[in-house]
Design an enzyme around this catalytic site. Structure first.
Site: not given
Ligand SMILES: *[C@@H]1O[C@H](CO)[C@@H](O)[C@H](O)[C@H]1NC(C)=O
Ligand SMILES: *[C@@H]1O[C@H](CO)[C@@H](O)[C@H](O)[C@H]1NC(C)=O
Ligand SMILES: *[C@@H]1O[C@H](CO)[C@@H](O)[C@H](O)[C@H]1NC(C)=O
Ligand SMILES: *[C@@H]1O[C@H](CO)[C@@H](O)[C@H](O)[C@H]1NC(C)=O
Length: 342
Positions: A318, A268
């Site tokens: 990430h 995400y």
């Protein structure tokens, strides 16, 4: 005497009408100027502008170059969706069927509380009304600085430059005290989640980025009863931030950043890229500071002294490289400016 006054009134009315029409046309001339003057195209453009004006009463942008301007880059137009609302309000507080399960999976919530009930509790505490960032403002060209936390800010002397912006957005643990010369002292919006919270000055808006239902419950608890003191790590049970100063990032906007801008890279989006895309939607001009490595390739925070600290670059959560490609691409089409520091 009476006729004279009446005539003055008429002239004044005409003048006001003229000024209004001129400013309206000028505000939209940037959109129109880029297009060939085909009548059909013009009608489409104008009706499109009008539709947007009605649906999203945004300030007409008066900057030389406005970030939301379309037809500058096909790459940008494919990704940028003006109708996505960056902040959660009582009116838009629901998640579509595909968004909710996605959001729940971000941090693998096992037994989340009912989301609708959580939203209701949330808006009993924080303001749920109009999105204050989208409100009409006197300023026609809103200039924003998004300040990341990279060590490349050290000895950059960017402070006054950063402070000259209308909005200054910072994130997570970022301090300004002691670093003013390089990072500035002004903050208008500070992006945090419970685990990255730091106390903020009185006049700073806190933007909670919720990655799970518990984060929404935490903000209620932290401003009232103080019952939640642990998520997956200890978090502050009470915060001093005033309830009126709390804004909530829309979970659906997180998914939009992930799908549209990151094309599904990483698990995400990081707070950094979430702040950058947020700024594209609420600002007219965007300057980025403190993103990326320093000139020696080190990834660390400007307030830390160990240049090798940089675990966040490859956290497995990430995709730092892809995110940094997105910001570079935005800079290459002049949507943002990147100040690389040292
Ligand atoms: C843009 O966002 C709106 C509102 O969420 C959505 O209805 C629409 O489908 C989106 N448009 C595109 C092209 O994704
Ligand atoms: C939450 O509210 C929305 C409407 O705002 C509704 O469609 C949805 O079914 C509700 N969900 C639950 C679990 O009650
Ligand atoms: C916030 O308050 C501080 C003093 O407490 C002041 O120096 C600063 O200019 C204020 N910032 C804004 C954006 O109003
Ligand atoms: C980033 O861009 C560079 C240069 O265009 C490319 O070689 C690289 O593969 C990209 N990285 C990712 C993660 O997409």
């Amino acid at each position: 005497m009476v006729t004279l006054r009446r005539r003055t009134l008429k002239v004044l009315t005409l003048l006001v009408l003229f000024a209004f029409l001129t400013s309206f046309l000028l505000s939209y001339s940037h959109t129109v100027a880029t297009t060939a003057w085909l009548p059909r195209q013009l009608v489409l453009e104008l009706s499109d502008s009008f539709r947007r004006l009605v649906a999203f009463p945004r300030r007409p942008c008066t900057c030389a170059r406005c970030v939301g301007q379309r037809r500058v880059s096909a790459w940008f137009d494919q990704r940028f969706n003006q109708s996505m609302q960056p902040l959660l309000t009582a009116q838009n507080a629901f998640l579509y069927e595909d968004t909710y399960p996605w959001w729940l999976r971000l941090q693998g919530e096992k037994q989340p509380q009912d989301l609708n009930a959580t939203f209701r509790e949330l808006f009993e505490v924080v303001p749920g009304g109009v999105d204050p960032l989208l409100e009409k403002k006197a300023v026609g060209c809103r200039r924003c600085a998004v300040v990341g936390n990279s060590g490349n800010l050290r000895a950059s002397w960017y402070g006054p430059h950063i402070d000259s912006h209308d909005f200054v957005l910072r994130m997570n643990k970022a301090p300004t005290a002691g670093f003013e010369a390089d990072v500035g002292s002004k903050t208008t919006h500070h992006f945090v989640y419970p685990e990255s919270f730091r106390e903020l000055a009185d006049n700073v808006s806190m933007v909670l980025v919720p990655f799970k239902t518990l984060d929404l419950q935490w903000v209620v608890s932290a401003t009232t009863t103080g019952t939640i003191s642990h998520t997956y790590i200890p978090v502050p049970a009470k915060i001093k931030v005033k309830k009126e100063q709390i804004l909530v990032y829309h979970p659906a906007f997180i998914k939009y950043v992930f799908d549209s801008w990151l094309q599904g890279h990483g698990r995400y989006p990081s707070t950094g890229i979430l702040s950058v895309i947020f700024s594209l939607h609420v600002c007219d001009e965007v300057d980025l500071y403190g993103f990326g490595a320093d000139s020696r390739g080190n990834w660390h925070h400007y307030w830390e002294n160990n240049p090798s600290a940089g675990a966040f670059r490859k956290t497995g959560v990430h995709d730092g490289d892809f995110e940094s490609n997105v910001t570079s691409a935005l800079a290459s089409i002049h949507k943002v400016r990147i100040f690389k520091g040292r």
